[in-house]
Design a protein around this motif. Structure first.
Motif, short mmCIF file in Angstrom:
data_model
loop_
_atom_site.label_atom_id
_atom_site.label_comp_id
_atom_site.label_asym_id
_atom_site.label_seq_id
_atom_site.Cartn_x
_atom_site.Cartn_y
_atom_site.Cartn_z
N ASP A 181 -3.47 4.35 10.13
CA ASP A 181 -2.59 4.17 8.95
C ASP A 181 -1.38 3.32 9.19
O ASP A 181 -1.44 3.01 10.43
CB ASP A 181 -2.17 5.16 8.16
CG ASP A 181 -1.54 6.30 9.02
OD1 ASP A 181 -0.68 6.04 9.79
OD2 ASP A 181 -1.80 7.39 8.68
N LYS A 182 -0.52 3.09 8.33
CA LYS A 182 0.70 2.43 8.56
C LYS A 182 1.92 3.40 9.05
O LYS A 182 3.24 2.70 8.98
CB LYS A 182 0.91 1.38 7.62
CG LYS A 182 -0.12 0.37 7.43
CD LYS A 182 0.35 -0.48 6.25
CE LYS A 182 -0.96 -1.59 5.83
NZ LYS A 182 -0.32 -2.52 4.67
N GLY A 210 1.52 7.17 6.10
CA GLY A 210 0.66 6.08 5.86
C GLY A 210 0.59 5.75 4.33
O GLY A 210 0.28 4.94 3.80
N ASP A 211 0.44 7.01 3.64
CA ASP A 211 0.45 7.05 2.21
C ASP A 211 1.92 6.93 1.55
O ASP A 211 1.95 7.25 0.13
CB ASP A 211 0.01 8.29 1.76
CG ASP A 211 0.68 9.82 2.15
OD1 ASP A 211 1.73 9.46 2.67
OD2 ASP A 211 0.40 10.91 1.97
#
Length: 272
Positions: A181-182, A210-211
């Motif tokens: 994820d980021k 990431g969310d």
């Protein structure tokens, strides 16, 4: 020996053993060290009848570490680890994984720069100072408030007086797993020796998940170590701000640790 009681009415009597092995090769071939620890346990009472009465031998953690000095300023570490879930129900084979894969630059005045899969500042100093890891995880680790390892870059050092030390890190927030994820994390801890026996530590981190959710952690620890006594107090708080419909979470934690070295082989301890 330990006896612990939790809200789920579990009483666990265990004898924890740590077995250390050490081997060092000649020249600059590097150093290999190993660690194994586990329990001889008996669950005398439990609210779940399926767990009450369980007993046996439990190998909880195994690791094998290779350290090598590459040249005057650089060194590397590679560590494999396997551990048991410890949940009284999983019976899968312990699978080894990489716990540490790092390159370290050793600068002047105790300055160190690490890159790779490396220890986070969250509880590495506290775990090393109190020294009871074969018995139990530190509280922030136990309650999954942070990771013991992350993939990133860190800088560590001390001041000229050797009383102030710091550990700063930027990481992915993915722990020992591959990044998917980021998200990212900023970690930071500062220790200060109030006296040769008394040290205070402040810690904080900021996680961008990431969310889109955010986790913020702050903690403070005070540790006394001297005259055969080790005593520690930790207070921590974590806020988890969710960007979705999930409710926000506010976690508070406090922990007290005390041990006394009766002789070379016996050291009783208590933790609440």
């Amino acid at each position: 020996m330990r006896m612990e009681s939790t809200k789920s009415n579990i009483t666990l009597l265990a004898i924890s053993a740590a077995v250390f092995s050490h081997a060092q090769t000649k020249g600059d071939a590097g150093q290999i060290t190993g660690l194994v620890f586990g329990d001889l346990y008996d669950v005398s009472s439990h609210h779940d009848p399926a767990i009450k009465g369980m007993n046996g031998i439990w190998i909880r953690r195994i690791n094998l570490t290779y350290d090598k000095k590459l040249e005057e300023r650089f060194s590397m570490r590679l560590r494999l680890e396997a551990n048991s879930p410890g949940d009284f129900k999983s019976d899968t084979t312990m699978q080894p994984f990489f716990k540490d894969v790092s390159l370290q630059y050793n600068g002047q005045n105790n300055l160190k720069v690490l890159i790779g899969l490396i220890p986070t500042p969250t509880f590495s100093w506290l775990e090393e100072t109190l020294g009871y890891r074969p018995v139990e995880k530190t509280p922030l680790d136990l309650y999954k408030m942070a990771e013991s390892r992350d993939q990133g870059i860190a800088i560590k050092g001390t001041d000229a007086s050797q009383r102030l030390s710091f550990h700063l890190m930027y990481g992915n927030g993915s722990g020992v797993k591959g990044r998917s994820d980021k998200g990212n994390v900023f970690y930071g801890s500062v220790n200060y020796k109030l006296s040769p026996e008394l040290t205070v530590e402040g810690y904080s981190d900021f996680w961008k998940k990431g969310d889109g959710s955010h986790w913020r952690t702050v903690s403070a620890s005070l540790v006394f170590k001297g005259r055969g006594v080790t005593a520690g107090l930790t207070l921590a708080n974590q806020k988890r701000d969710h960007m979705t419909s999930s409710p926000d979470i506010d976690i508070g934690l406090s922990s007290i640790y005390l041990d006394y070295q009766l002789n070379q082989t016996i050291k009783p301890f208590v933790r609440v």
